[in-house]
Enzyme design. Sequence first.
Site, PDB file in Angstrom:
ATOM      1  N   ARG A  45       0.864  -1.179   0.000  1.00 20.19           N
ATOM      2  CA  ARG A  45       0.000   0.000   0.000  1.00 20.19           C
ATOM      3  C   ARG A  45       0.904   1.234   0.000  1.00 20.19           C
ATOM      4  O   ARG A  45       2.125   1.117   0.125  1.00 20.19           O
ATOM      5  CB  ARG A  45      -1.017   0.015   1.143  1.00 20.19           C
ATOM      6  CG  ARG A  45      -0.660  -0.634   2.402  1.00 20.19           C
ATOM      7  CD  ARG A  45       0.547  -0.076   3.091  1.00 20.19           C
ATOM      8  NE  ARG A  45       0.429   1.347   3.316  1.00 20.19           N
ATOM      9  CZ  ARG A  45       1.436   2.162   3.607  1.00 20.19           C
ATOM     10  NH1 ARG A  45       2.675   1.703   3.680  1.00 20.19           N
ATOM     11  NH2 ARG A  45       1.255   3.439   3.807  1.00 20.19           N
ATOM     12  N   GLY A  46       0.274   2.399  -0.094  1.00 24.50           N
ATOM     13  CA  GLY A  46       1.058   3.621  -0.236  1.00 24.50           C
ATOM     14  C   GLY A  46       1.083   3.959  -1.708  1.00 24.50           C
ATOM     15  O   GLY A  46       1.476   3.126  -2.530  1.00 24.50           O
ATOM     16  N   ALA A  47       0.659   5.187  -2.048  1.00 28.30           N
ATOM     17  CA  ALA A  47       0.451   5.524  -3.452  1.00 28.30           C
ATOM     18  C   ALA A  47       1.654   5.209  -4.354  1.00 28.30           C
ATOM     19  O   ALA A  47       1.502   4.499  -5.356  1.00 28.30           O
ATOM     20  CB  ALA A  47       0.019   6.987  -3.568  1.00 28.30           C
ATOM     21  N   ARG A  86      -7.572  -0.271  -7.027  1.00 31.63           N
ATOM     22  CA  ARG A  86      -7.907   0.738  -6.017  1.00 31.63           C
ATOM     23  C   ARG A  86      -8.150   2.067  -6.740  1.00 31.63           C
ATOM     24  O   ARG A  86      -7.418   2.418  -7.653  1.00 31.63           O
ATOM     25  CB  ARG A  86      -6.789   0.888  -4.968  1.00 31.63           C
ATOM     26  CG  ARG A  86      -6.532  -0.436  -4.214  1.00 31.63           C
ATOM     27  CD  ARG A  86      -5.700  -0.233  -2.963  1.00 31.63           C
ATOM     28  NE  ARG A  86      -6.447   0.502  -1.947  1.00 31.63           N
ATOM     29  CZ  ARG A  86      -5.903   0.957  -0.819  1.00 31.63           C
ATOM     30  NH1 ARG A  86      -4.623   0.764  -0.584  1.00 31.63           N
ATOM     31  NH2 ARG A  86      -6.638   1.616   0.061  1.00 31.63           N
ATOM     32  N   GLN A 193      -1.380   1.610  10.027  1.00 28.93           N
ATOM     33  CA  GLN A 193      -0.102   1.801   9.327  1.00 28.93           C
ATOM     34  C   GLN A 193       0.924   2.546  10.184  1.00 28.93           C
ATOM     35  O   GLN A 193       2.127   2.326  10.061  1.00 28.93           O
ATOM     36  CB  GLN A 193      -0.308   2.597   8.026  1.00 28.93           C
ATOM     37  CG  GLN A 193      -1.074   1.879   6.940  1.00 28.93           C
ATOM     38  CD  GLN A 193      -2.550   2.185   6.990  1.00 28.93           C
ATOM     39  OE1 GLN A 193      -3.101   2.515   8.046  1.00 28.93           O
ATOM     40  NE2 GLN A 193      -3.228   2.065   5.867  1.00 28.93           N
ATOM     41  N   ASP A 234      -2.189  10.683  -1.592  1.00 27.21           N
ATOM     42  CA  ASP A 234      -2.626   9.682  -2.570  1.00 27.21           C
ATOM     43  C   ASP A 234      -3.028  10.332  -3.885  1.00 27.21           C
ATOM     44  O   ASP A 234      -2.889   9.722  -4.954  1.00 27.21           O
ATOM     45  CB  ASP A 234      -3.769   8.842  -2.003  1.00 27.21           C
ATOM     46  CG  ASP A 234      -3.228   7.838  -1.000  1.00 27.21           C
ATOM     47  OD1 ASP A 234      -3.106   8.197   0.182  1.00 27.21           O
ATOM     48  OD2 ASP A 234      -2.864   6.718  -1.412  1.00 27.21           O
ATOM     49  N   ASN A 244      -5.638  11.855   1.041  1.00 24.22           N
ATOM     50  CA  ASN A 244      -4.644  11.019   1.724  1.00 24.22           C
ATOM     51  C   ASN A 244      -5.400  10.148   2.722  1.00 24.22           C
ATOM     52  O   ASN A 244      -6.623  10.254   2.854  1.00 24.22           O
ATOM     53  CB  ASN A 244      -3.590  11.900   2.423  1.00 24.22           C
ATOM     54  CG  ASN A 244      -2.387  11.098   2.913  1.00 24.22           C
ATOM     55  OD1 ASN A 244      -1.852  10.265   2.173  1.00 24.22           O
ATOM     56  ND2 ASN A 244      -1.965  11.323   4.135  1.00 24.22           N
ATOM     57  N   LYS A 245      -4.693   9.290   3.381  1.00 23.33           N
ATOM     58  CA  LYS A 245      -5.286   8.332   4.323  1.00 23.33           C
ATOM     59  C   LYS A 245      -6.324   9.002   5.228  1.00 23.33           C
ATOM     60  O   LYS A 245      -6.119  10.107   5.700  1.00 23.33           O
ATOM     61  CB  LYS A 245      -4.162   7.716   5.159  1.00 23.33           C
ATOM     62  CG  LYS A 245      -4.555   6.677   6.189  1.00 23.33           C
ATOM     63  CD  LYS A 245      -5.454   5.572   5.693  1.00 23.33           C
ATOM     64  CE  LYS A 245      -4.928   4.848   4.491  1.00 23.33           C
ATOM     65  NZ  LYS A 245      -5.982   4.015   3.823  1.00 23.33           N
TER      66      LYS A 245
END
Lengths: 341, 341
Positions: A45-47, A86, A193, A234, A244-245
């Site tokens: 995960r993580g853009a 996603r 995370q 993101d 973002n998250k």
Amino acid sequence: MLPTIEWDRDKVIMIDQRKLPEEEVYVECKDYSQVAEAIEKMVIRGAPAVGVAAAFGVALGMMKIGEEEKRDKEFYLIYRRLKKTRPTARNLFWALERMKKIFEENRNLDIFRLKERLIQEALAIEREDIEKNKKIGFLGKQLIKDGDSILTHCNAGALATAGYGTALGVIRAAVEEGKRIQVYADETRPFLQGARLTCWELDKENIPVILITDNMAGYLMQKGMISLVITGADRIVRNGDTANKIGTYTVAVLAKENGLPFYVAAPLATIDFNLGQGNQILIEERDPQEVKEVGGRCITLPHVKALNPAFDVTPAKYISAIITEKGIARPPFEKSLTKLM
Amino acid sequence: MLPTIEWDRDKVIMIDQRKLPEEEVYVECKDYSQVAEAIEKMVIRGAPAVGVAAAFGVALGMMKIGEEEKRDKEFYLIYRRLKKTRPTARNLFWALERMKKIFEENRNLDIFRLKERLIQEALAIEREDIEKNKKIGFLGKQLIKDGDSILTHCNAGALATAGYGTALGVIRAAVEEGKRIQVYADETRPFLQGARLTCWELDKENIPVILITDNMAGYLMQKGMISLVITGADRIVRNGDTANKIGTYTVAVLAKENGLPFYVAAPLATIDFNLGQGNQILIEERDPQEVKEVGGRCITLPHVKALNPAFDVTPAKYISAIITEKGIARPPFEKSLTKLM
């Protein structure tokens, strides 16, 4: 350098981020659909990391096709499968577009040369990501003073990228030049995370980190314990609004209310100039079960309803600066980002 | 009515709030030191409930003393032990002062009559708490419209009081008069009172509740999904600054930023007129292990540092109204609260 993802010719290897920090185990994806599932299930995960994974997925998928197969049909099948993993992170689509361009420019080559070209492009995306992060770190560290206490949300570290990290890259760069930094990590429910990945990463490099629950950040700011906030992103749109998250918006509002700088660190690949405003960004809704469980254990009544938006949008007015590999953009972002692009 | 705590002559019985909603088990405290431990370990929590528990603790402790024992020495021993269980909630000290006053007024009575007097006072504190909550509900429901979506943080329900609840009492009263209400419950890390207790309570009464993580509240407000916020309080000082469960300040800031009312529901026993400003309130720091674990499972590296402030202070400027059993106080609170006291 921490091993987020690796290309291994007939497979793609990723550290399983769902299992950290309890276990350091690796997942081997032997075809592109396994890469797609790994993205969906947040093995990776993580853009920026998702972008690299998708590029590797395309290369891996095309590696496996035979001489007689219809390369066009196969390519677009792989491309579309990876594209729908996603919806929010821009880098996924950006990496897939780069791979598509290479395919379309080279579709008539000999199949072996075409495959090689796609692998080289995926590896370039990976390599460039690390280089960009180091530039983000180099530019961003000027915003950090010796003795600063930095709050970060989620994980925008080596694990969220091909390596080095964006938000944590800035922190790493500041530490590398001798600045004494205290990091506070929001645990970042539901996927944790911050607790699982950011603490693990920083601990490995002896960068002091203190874990808090997401709802403690405001208290720390009120008490004067935080100097500034840095997060990743993101998707950033033309006016600077940043997805973002989930929870990033909250941290940004709190930072503004407490007079603290709020910085976003991201490569230009995260910027989506097709969208003018944050409310145009599609926010992924994930399985509510992720909210109702921690480590496989239900934390509420099993039949209670829950929501699980995976991201939120921080309006540009809360963002002090966006740190990219080409420079630091300041408001108004439409102008400053255009200049950098 | 949900059974939070019960007086049973030679023991005090409490539902174990650490185990809900998985298990509905009861803890029997056979002496005052077990009551003190139950408060410290959060078998029972919530400012008004802790007040009732402390009063029962005093009554139970004094019940057990013999005719020949020095009643003064014993009383102050019990009183001091209970007083140091938790520092932030005002109701604990308020209930203990009430018990002390009764002791001091009746210390020369026959020991049996003195004991009876203390038991009657503790039972009055319990009974009055429920009555006050119903009044808070009756007054507060006028602030709720049919169709409202209400965000609440932590648990200010029947479980946080002798019964009915403060914030949830207002919601109950609105539902009882036929208003259709959707509740959103912040899970409220680290102790998960929202996920475990608020969802359980509301579910028992078929009041619709949706669970979210603490960092999702801002997103819901941004999306126009929340009409107003109601929370309880642990200590309210003269100017209206309010200590409540960690994360309340964050919710209040978000509410203000999104133009939403933020209400506090609490009995006057929660108001501390000795303190002028919120920064004078002592904030309990609990064991960091509570942050590092969920359901006994470590969510980070075992040696990572964590912070665990149990409360934060919401400055009065973020509070739209304080709902008490004597009326609804509006800003400026020093004036409106003085009038109610």
